[in-house]
Design a protein around this motif. Sequence first.
Motif, PDB file in Angstrom:
ATOM      1  N   ILE A   1      -4.261  12.561-165.526  1.00 53.83           N
ATOM      2  CA  ILE A   1      -4.184  13.962-165.112  1.00 53.83           C
ATOM      3  C   ILE A   1      -5.496  14.685-165.409  1.00 53.83           C
ATOM      4  CG2 ILE A   1      -3.049  16.172-165.591  1.00 53.83           C
ATOM      5  CD1 ILE A   1      -0.478  14.453-166.135  1.00 53.83           C
ATOM      6  N   LEU A   2      -6.065  14.462-166.594  1.00 53.58           N
ATOM      7  CA  LEU A   2      -7.317  15.122-166.952  1.00 53.58           C
ATOM      8  C   LEU A   2      -8.449  14.697-166.028  1.00 53.58           C
ATOM      9  CD1 LEU A   2      -7.152  14.985-170.859  1.00 53.58           C
ATOM     10  CD2 LEU A   2      -6.841  16.992-169.395  1.00 53.58           C
ATOM     11  N   LYS A   3      -8.485  13.425-165.656  1.00 48.74           N
ATOM     12  CA  LYS A   3      -9.512  12.953-164.722  1.00 48.74           C
ATOM     13  C   LYS A   3      -9.283  13.522-163.333  1.00 48.74           C
ATOM     14  CE  LYS A   3     -10.859   8.637-166.996  1.00 48.74           C
ATOM     15  NZ  LYS A   3     -10.899   7.154-166.896  1.00 48.74           N
ATOM     16  N   ASP A   4      -8.024  13.674-162.961  1.00 46.12           N
ATOM     17  CA  ASP A   4      -7.695  14.244-161.659  1.00 46.12           C
ATOM     18  C   ASP A   4      -8.112  15.714-161.587  1.00 46.12           C
ATOM     19  OD1 ASP A   4      -6.468  14.304-159.062  1.00 46.12           O
ATOM     20  OD2 ASP A   4      -4.772  15.348-159.969  1.00 46.12           O
ATOM     21  N   VAL A   5      -7.875  16.445-162.681  1.00 42.00           N
ATOM     22  CA  VAL A   5      -8.284  17.854-162.740  1.00 42.00           C
ATOM     23  C   VAL A   5      -9.795  17.970-162.715  1.00 42.00           C
ATOM     24  CG1 VAL A   5      -8.296  19.907-164.197  1.00 42.00           C
ATOM     25  CG2 VAL A   5      -6.196  18.583-163.928  1.00 42.00           C
TER      26      VAL A   5
ATOM     27  N   GLN B   1     -12.405  18.880-164.858  1.00 42.29           N
ATOM     28  CA  GLN B   1     -13.045  20.138-165.236  1.00 42.29           C
ATOM     29  C   GLN B   1     -13.875  19.897-166.499  1.00 42.29           C
ATOM     30  OE1 GLN B   1     -13.155  22.962-163.675  1.00 42.29           O
ATOM     31  NE2 GLN B   1     -11.658  22.622-162.055  1.00 42.29           N
ATOM     32  N   PRO B   2     -15.190  19.711-166.370  1.00 46.24           N
ATOM     33  CA  PRO B   2     -16.032  19.380-167.529  1.00 46.24           C
ATOM     34  C   PRO B   2     -15.998  20.424-168.637  1.00 46.24           C
ATOM     35  CG  PRO B   2     -17.212  18.999-165.473  1.00 46.24           C
ATOM     36  CD  PRO B   2     -15.956  19.729-165.130  1.00 46.24           C
ATOM     37  N   GLU B   3     -15.689  21.680-168.298  1.00 46.04           N
ATOM     38  CA  GLU B   3     -15.680  22.734-169.322  1.00 46.04           C
ATOM     39  C   GLU B   3     -14.411  22.720-170.176  1.00 46.04           C
ATOM     40  OE1 GLU B   3     -14.433  24.900-165.444  1.00 46.04           O
ATOM     41  OE2 GLU B   3     -15.462  23.061-166.065  1.00 46.04           O
ATOM     42  N   LEU B   4     -13.416  21.923-169.764  1.00 41.70           N
ATOM     43  CA  LEU B   4     -12.176  21.822-170.529  1.00 41.70           C
ATOM     44  C   LEU B   4     -12.449  21.146-171.870  1.00 41.70           C
ATOM     45  CD1 LEU B   4      -9.146  22.472-170.044  1.00 41.70           C
ATOM     46  CD2 LEU B   4      -8.873  20.081-169.331  1.00 41.70           C
ATOM     47  N   ARG B   5     -11.853  21.707-172.935  1.00 41.24           N
ATOM     48  CA  ARG B   5     -12.023  21.140-174.265  1.00 41.24           C
ATOM     49  C   ARG B   5     -10.687  21.163-174.987  1.00 41.24           C
ATOM     50  NH1 ARG B   5     -13.113  26.596-174.724  1.00 41.24           N
ATOM     51  NH2 ARG B   5     -12.609  27.583-176.746  1.00 41.24           N
ATOM     52  N   GLY B   6     -10.599  20.440-176.093  1.00 38.38           N
ATOM     53  CA  GLY B   6      -9.353  20.459-176.837  1.00 38.38           C
ATOM     54  C   GLY B   6      -9.243  19.298-177.800  1.00 38.38           C
ATOM     55  N   ILE B   7      -7.990  18.969-178.146  1.00 39.34           N
ATOM     56  CA  ILE B   7      -7.713  17.924-179.137  1.00 39.34           C
ATOM     57  C   ILE B   7      -6.616  17.002-178.613  1.00 39.34           C
ATOM     58  CG2 ILE B   7      -6.820  17.447-181.461  1.00 39.34           C
ATOM     59  CD1 ILE B   7      -7.861  20.203-182.306  1.00 39.34           C
TER      60      ILE B   7
ATOM     61  N   GLN C   1      -9.643   3.712-175.946  1.00 39.85           N
ATOM     62  CA  GLN C   1      -8.934   4.969-175.689  1.00 39.85           C
ATOM     63  C   GLN C   1      -9.652   6.145-176.326  1.00 39.85           C
ATOM     64  OE1 GLN C   1      -5.075   3.747-177.204  1.00 39.85           O
ATOM     65  NE2 GLN C   1      -4.212   3.700-175.135  1.00 39.85           N
ATOM     66  N   ALA C   2     -10.197   5.941-177.521  1.00 44.41           N
ATOM     67  CA  ALA C   2     -10.974   6.999-178.173  1.00 44.41           C
ATOM     68  C   ALA C   2     -12.187   7.362-177.324  1.00 44.41           C
ATOM     69  CB  ALA C   2     -11.416   6.546-179.563  1.00 44.41           C
ATOM     70  N   LYS C   3     -12.822   6.358-176.764  1.00 45.23           N
ATOM     71  CA  LYS C   3     -13.997   6.589-175.914  1.00 45.23           C
ATOM     72  C   LYS C   3     -13.616   7.373-174.659  1.00 45.23           C
ATOM     73  CE  LYS C   3     -17.840   4.092-173.749  1.00 45.23           C
ATOM     74  NZ  LYS C   3     -18.420   2.746-173.485  1.00 45.23           N
ATOM     75  N   GLN C   4     -12.457   7.061-174.090  1.00 47.15           N
ATOM     76  CA  GLN C   4     -12.000   7.792-172.905  1.00 47.15           C
ATOM     77  C   GLN C   4     -11.749   9.265-173.234  1.00 47.15           C
ATOM     78  OE1 GLN C   4      -9.028   5.874-170.188  1.00 47.15           O
ATOM     79  NE2 GLN C   4      -9.032   4.250-171.718  1.00 47.15           N
ATOM     80  N   ALA C   5     -11.086   9.512-174.365  1.00 49.40           N
ATOM     81  CA  ALA C   5     -10.747  10.884-174.746  1.00 49.40           C
ATOM     82  C   ALA C   5     -11.997  11.701-175.057  1.00 49.40           C
ATOM     83  CB  ALA C   5      -9.801  10.878-175.938  1.00 49.40           C
ATOM     84  N   THR C   6     -12.872  11.154-175.883  1.00 48.90           N
ATOM     85  CA  THR C   6     -14.087  11.889-176.252  1.00 48.90           C
ATOM     86  C   THR C   6     -15.032  12.032-175.061  1.00 48.90           C
ATOM     87  OG1 THR C   6     -15.139   9.855-177.070  1.00 48.90           O
ATOM     88  CG2 THR C   6     -13.917  11.190-178.665  1.00 48.90           C
TER      89      THR C   6
ATOM     90  N   LEU D   1     -14.181  12.756-172.194  1.00 49.05           N
ATOM     91  CA  LEU D   1     -13.711  13.914-171.426  1.00 49.05           C
ATOM     92  C   LEU D   1     -13.930  15.223-172.181  1.00 49.05           C
ATOM     93  CD1 LEU D   1     -10.389  12.433-169.971  1.00 49.05           C
ATOM     94  CD2 LEU D   1     -12.455  13.036-168.686  1.00 49.05           C
ATOM     95  N   GLY D   2     -14.597  15.145-173.343  1.00 51.07           N
ATOM     96  CA  GLY D   2     -14.917  16.347-174.104  1.00 51.07           C
ATOM     97  C   GLY D   2     -13.874  16.750-175.122  1.00 51.07           C
ATOM     98  N   PHE D   3     -12.949  15.848-175.425  1.00 49.36           N
ATOM     99  CA  PHE D   3     -11.879  16.165-176.361  1.00 49.36           C
ATOM    100  C   PHE D   3     -12.151  15.589-177.748  1.00 49.36           C
ATOM    101  CE2 PHE D   3      -9.884  17.361-172.536  1.00 49.36           C
ATOM    102  CZ  PHE D   3      -8.812  18.177-172.859  1.00 49.36           C
ATOM    103  N   SER D   4     -11.662  16.301-178.765  1.00 45.65           N
ATOM    104  CA  SER D   4     -11.713  15.811-180.134  1.00 45.65           C
ATOM    105  C   SER D   4     -10.460  15.002-180.423  1.00 45.65           C
ATOM    106  CB  SER D   4     -11.807  16.988-181.110  1.00 45.65           C
ATOM    107  OG  SER D   4     -12.977  17.740-180.885  1.00 45.65           O
ATOM    108  N   LEU D   5     -10.504  14.227-181.496  1.00 42.00           N
ATOM    109  CA  LEU D   5      -9.370  13.415-181.905  1.00 42.00           C
ATOM    110  C   LEU D   5      -8.778  14.002-183.179  1.00 42.00           C
ATOM    111  CD1 LEU D   5     -10.949   9.859-181.415  1.00 42.00           C
ATOM    112  CD2 LEU D   5      -9.824  11.316-179.702  1.00 42.00           C
ATOM    113  N   GLY D   6      -7.478  14.293-183.165  1.00 38.19           N
ATOM    114  CA  GLY D   6      -6.804  14.838-184.336  1.00 38.19           C
ATOM    115  C   GLY D   6      -6.314  13.725-185.242  1.00 38.19           C
ATOM    116  N   LEU D   7      -6.813  13.715-186.479  1.00 38.98           N
ATOM    117  CA  LEU D   7      -6.435  12.684-187.446  1.00 38.98           C
ATOM    118  C   LEU D   7      -5.473  13.262-188.466  1.00 38.98           C
ATOM    119  CD1 LEU D   7      -9.922  11.079-188.162  1.00 38.98           C
ATOM    120  CD2 LEU D   7      -8.226  10.388-186.454  1.00 38.98           C
ATOM    121  N   GLY D   8      -4.307  12.632-188.605  1.00 36.62           N
ATOM    122  CA  GLY D   8      -3.304  13.113-189.539  1.00 36.62           C
ATOM    123  C   GLY D   8      -2.894  12.063-190.542  1.00 36.62           C
ATOM    124  N   GLY D   9      -1.714  12.247-191.122  1.00 40.85           N
ATOM    125  CA  GLY D   9      -1.243  11.375-192.174  1.00 40.85           C
ATOM    126  C   GLY D   9      -1.111   9.922-191.771  1.00 40.85           C
TER     127      GLY D   9
END
Length: 256
Positions: free
Chosen positions: A141-145, A147-153, A163-168, A170-178
């Motif tokens: 969906i993100l690739k279909d949209v 929009q290079p200015e889109l950002r998020g987590i 998968q991490a490479k694909q997400a980053t 696209l300009g997104f950060s990775l949320g690391l939790g417990g």
Amino acid sequence: MIFTDTHTHLYLEEFDQDRREVIEKASGAGVKYMMLPNIDSTSISTMLALADEFPGNCFPMMGLHPTSVKENFREELAIVEKQLQGRKFYGIGECGIDLYWDKTFAKEQEFVFRHHIELALSFNLPLIVHIRESFNEVIRILKDVNQPELRGIFHCFSGSPEQAKQATGLGFSLGLGGVITFKNNRMQETLKHVDMKHLVLETDAPFLAPMPYRGKRNDPSYIPIIAEKVAEIKGISPEEVARNTTENARKLFRFD
């Protein structure tokens, strides 16, 4: 050290008896900033009351959680839009796709997610993306949209290096939790291949407490435990993890 919990549901009933004490404990542990993703219309009033009570610590976001996408999703979206026009929010979410619990409204979830993307672009806010059993669908969906200015987590990320490479990418950060502290979690290997500039910390409290509290109620004061594990894996100091991840959060949410 100053930490940021980029994803915590402190407004839920699990904290009704000691919410103030939990926030004070988190602040004492160095967790100064706590980002509050919304769930649906039933969580808005409690979330906003918390943000108003602790304006320097708790920052609200607005969205419709994918597991709350039901027959009334259009009414829920109308409420989201009305809220966004009425006050300041710091992100769009929690949104995304969840194919783990129930696939009944999978098509509606995609429609709602695309609408959240439009809102993020319209209000120039980061998108907080839920990806449980749906990474490929979200990426598509993100690739279909496109929009290079889109950002998020990518919330609660625990995928492969690819998968991490694909997400980053696209300009997104990775949320690391417990989950990063769980034994043999594959994200521990993935993390070795991800630059610190792409990482933020989160708890998803009251869920997914880190070791040695796994199975118990999670809270933002456990962020330093997650930071220590990240530091161990990356071969850097917890201070460096705190500094980098909080700076990444500041750039993303623009809360300071």
